[in-house]
Design an enzyme around this catalytic site. Structure first.
Site, short mmCIF file in Angstrom:
data_model
loop_
_atom_site.label_atom_id
_atom_site.label_comp_id
_atom_site.label_asym_id
_atom_site.label_seq_id
_atom_site.Cartn_x
_atom_site.Cartn_y
_atom_site.Cartn_z
N GLU A 26 0.83 -1.21 0.00
CA GLU A 26 0.00 0.00 0.00
C GLU A 26 0.86 1.26 0.00
O GLU A 26 2.06 1.21 0.29
CB GLU A 26 -0.92 0.01 1.22
CG GLU A 26 -0.20 0.07 2.55
CD GLU A 26 -1.06 0.62 3.66
OE1 GLU A 26 -1.27 1.84 3.66
OE2 GLU A 26 -1.49 -0.16 4.53
N LYS A 88 -5.98 10.36 1.01
CA LYS A 88 -6.01 8.99 1.52
C LYS A 88 -7.17 8.29 0.83
O LYS A 88 -8.34 8.58 1.10
CB LYS A 88 -6.19 9.02 3.04
CG LYS A 88 -6.15 7.67 3.72
CD LYS A 88 -6.35 7.86 5.22
CE LYS A 88 -6.45 6.53 5.94
NZ LYS A 88 -6.78 6.70 7.37
N ASP A 144 -12.00 -1.28 5.00
CA ASP A 144 -11.12 -2.43 4.81
C ASP A 144 -11.86 -3.74 5.06
O ASP A 144 -11.62 -4.75 4.39
CB ASP A 144 -9.93 -2.38 5.79
CG ASP A 144 -8.99 -1.20 5.53
OD1 ASP A 144 -9.19 -0.48 4.54
OD2 ASP A 144 -8.07 -1.01 6.35
N LYS A 161 -4.94 -2.52 13.78
CA LYS A 161 -4.26 -1.45 14.53
C LYS A 161 -4.75 -1.42 15.98
O LYS A 161 -5.95 -1.52 16.25
CB LYS A 161 -4.47 -0.11 13.84
CG LYS A 161 -3.82 -0.06 12.46
CD LYS A 161 -4.00 1.28 11.80
CE LYS A 161 -3.28 1.33 10.46
NZ LYS A 161 -3.96 0.56 9.40
#
Length: 303
Positions: A26, A88, A144, A161
């Site tokens: 990515e 982003k 995601d 995360k």
């Protein structure tokens, strides 16, 4: 179906045509994951690790109206220097960036989409997005997770995360049938920390075993992705209790500063870096390198 907007670098195109191992990488980690020049240095180190393990790296981004699989050094430098000024890019952003020919750094979701169109089955990242803390009320859930449910690319990561609600993230993945494979572990890693107290669906112990399961899944007509959860190396792991106290403090500051949407993750990661005196950045870099190595080994076995 391959997009007419797709552009593969000559190296990536040749590798795929010859049936060689390719690993997608990515670009959000370059623009939003860490400051310049560490971001560019890390991106190049990750590509080198993939090559050393026998695969071809395909760093992915949106540039000049194209979905690019495989970037030049100059393109990686541009992403690194522009930093957070780069959009982003997740699934919803792709058509706008293509139409306006604007620069986009791809998240896990967008990278999966472009990798799948290019014919790349393995993707290495740091950690996936997921259900944010308080997500049961706010419904703040990363795209995601939906992409993992629909797009047939395996994501090698150090779990999700640490800033996220990990139990709810795993529940969401279970609901949508996304298998969570622990590499040499029964426990779902928590990004900077090796332990979360949560279980994976299956533990596998070699890249070859993982490649066999992935091939079987897709050959059986079971579309969608898979997570290969690869714990951060022991020497770079952070204490989970200490980390949680740091994250709770960062969340309070995010609420105070009215941070919302896709700005939340980079804000929190930056705060965690600040509050850990940079230790989290070292951990982040090392876990990405570790994931790239494993993804390349799986890709070689899969090819």
């Amino acid at each position: 179906m391959m997009s007419p907007y797709l552009k593969k670098s000559p190296e990536v195109a040749a590798a795929l045509a010859e049936g060689k191992a390719v690993v997608a990488l990515e670009s959000t980690i370059i623009s939003h994951g860490m400051p310049y020049p560490e971001n560019v240095e890390t991106a190049l180190r990750v590509e080198k690790v993939v090559r050393t393990a026998g695969a071809v790296p395909a760093t992915i981004a949106i540039l000049d109206g194209k979905l690019c699989a495989g970037l030049s050094l100059e393109q990686i430098e541009t992403l690194g220097k522009e930093g957070t000024a780069v959009t982003k890019a997740s699934r919803r952003d792709i058509p706008f960036l293509l139409a306006k020919k604007q620069l986009g750094a791809t998240t896990v979701a967008a990278t999966m989409i472009i990798a799948a169109q290019a014919g790349i089955k393995l993707f290495a990242t740091g950690g996936i997005g997921g259900v944010h803390r308080g997500g049961a009320v706010s419904f703040d859930i990363s795209a995601d997770l939906q992409e993992l449910a629909r797009t047939s690319v395996a994501v090698v990561c150090a779990g999700a995360k640490s800033i996220l609600d990990l139990p709810l993230t795993l529940e969401y993945l279970e609901t949508y049938g996304v298998p969570v494979i622990g590499y040499q572990t029964n426990e779902f890693p928590a990004f900077y920390a090796r332990e979360s107290g949560l279980s994976v669906d299956y533990a596998l112990h070699t890249p070859e075993e993982i490649a066999e399961v992935l091939k079987t899944k897709w050959s059986a007509g079971l579309t969608g992705g898979a997570i290969v959860a690869n714990p951060v190396p022991e020497e770079f792991s952070m204490d989970a209790t200490y980390l949680n106290s740091i994250i709770e403090h960062a969340l309070v500051e995010a609420t105070r500063d009215k941070i919302k949407g896709k700005a939340v993750t980079p804000y929190l990661l930056s705060k965690v870096k600040e509050l850990t005196a940079g230790k989290s950045l070292v951990s982040n870099i090392e876990l990405v390198l570790n994931n790239a190595r494993l993804a390349a080994e799986i890709a070689v076995a899969h090819s």
